[in-house]
Design an enzyme around this catalytic site. Structure first.
Site, PDB file in Angstrom:
ATOM      1  CB  SER A 151      -0.900   0.024   1.243  1.00 41.63           C
ATOM      2  OG  SER A 151      -1.593   1.254   1.355  1.00 41.63           O
ATOM      3  CE1 TYR A 164      -4.546  -1.950   5.065  1.00 36.59           C
ATOM      4  CE2 TYR A 164      -3.463   0.088   4.416  1.00 36.59           C
ATOM      5  CZ  TYR A 164      -4.094  -1.099   4.080  1.00 36.59           C
ATOM      6  OH  TYR A 164      -4.267  -1.435   2.749  1.00 36.59           O
ATOM      7  CB  SER A 167       0.272  -4.412   8.457  1.00 38.33           C
ATOM      8  OG  SER A 167      -0.632  -3.676   7.650  1.00 38.33           O
TER       9      SER A 167
END
Length: 285
Positions: A151, A164, A167
């Site tokens: 991401s 998030y 991760s």
């Protein structure tokens, strides 16, 4: 004409986690269209059953070429059982797409369970999937791919969802190390790639919306860009969207690493003393 990666050929085998919806389902469908046998991996349930039905309808060999295997990727023993089941059914794996991810939200001092669940699925699901499937993929000696879904939040790390971000930062770091290992393994025909989606309208990112925002790409657009990028041999598959082009992404990422180089406060892009300077830097291309 788009050059297709040699692993993406008829009768090869692809395993996709998080395949019941979003980017995972779009990837599973595209692999089926390309003639690969496809294993859809997600939590047991109606969504996985329906996804399998949709992919089966696209596969040349129908049910012979498609399987759905319920798996919780946060549990290494279930990933190991998945690998054994895939090998027993299809013999070998040529494409592993570690795509499963969750985003329940998090805060620094928020619920412990959110941190543990996000790291177990988003990071350790990728680490364990790669480590468990990788050795046999190397051993069979045919061109193969390990695609890990990262991401942009794992690179620019905006405030708001630290678990998030952690991760996905970990997925980036791990996949870089994985590719270094693979390219330095004699005779290895496996390569690793980091998929970095932009704003994609998926159940994970929908936020309760039922219609795709104008700025978002579809999952199908993202997968199409991924296939093209794999054909070029790109490691970093940095996807644009309808709101943010590559040049803007590059400037945002350059500013982020500049915090280290220039000894600015962390996340200075969102710091009042640096907000104007960061905006000027990002827009100056």
């Amino acid at each position: 004409m788009t050059v297709t990666h040699p692993a993406l050929k008829k009768d090869n085998v692809a395993v996709v986690t998080g395949a019941a919806s979003g980017i995972g389902l779009a990837a599973a469908k595209e692999f089926a269209r390309l003639g690969l046998s496809v294993v859809l991996v997600d939590l047991e349930g109606d969504k996985l059953v329906e996804a399998c039905r949709e992919v089966t309808a696209l596969a040349e060999g129908g049910e012979h070429d498609v399987a759905a295997i319920g798996t919780d990727v946060s549990k290494p023993d279930e990933i190991a059982a998945l690998e054994r089941a895939v090998i027993q059914r299809f013999g070998r794996v040529h494409v592993l797409m570690n795509n499963a991810g969750i985003q329940p939200g998090s805060s620094i001092f928020g619920p412990q369970a959110n941190w543990e669940n996000v790291l177990a699925v988003n990071l350790m699901g990728v680490v364990n999937g790669s480590r468990i499937f990788g050795p046999a993929m190397i051993a069979h000696g045919e061109p193969a791919l390990i695609i890990n879904t990262g991401s942009k939040q794992g690179i620019t790390t905006p405030p708001g969802d630290p678990a998030y971000n952690v991760s996905k930062s970990g997925v980036k770091t791990f996949t870089e190390a994985l590719q270094h290992e693979l390219r330095n393994t004699e005779g290895c025909q496996v390569s690793a790639h980091l998929l970095i989606p932009g704003f994609v309208f998926t159940p994970l990112a929908a936020g309760g919306r039922t219609e795709k925002p104008e700025g978002a790409w579809t999952s199908e657009q993202t997968v199409g860009f991924m296939i093209e990028s794999l054909g070029r041999g790109d490691f970093y598959i940095l996807c644009p969207d309808n709101d943010v082009d590559r040049a803007t992404d590059e400037r945002r990422m350059a500013w982020a690493i500049g915090d280290v180089i220039e000894n600015r406060p962390p996340l200075s892009r969102w710091h009042p003393d640096f907000a104007d300077a960061s905006k000027q830097f990002i827009s100056n291309r």
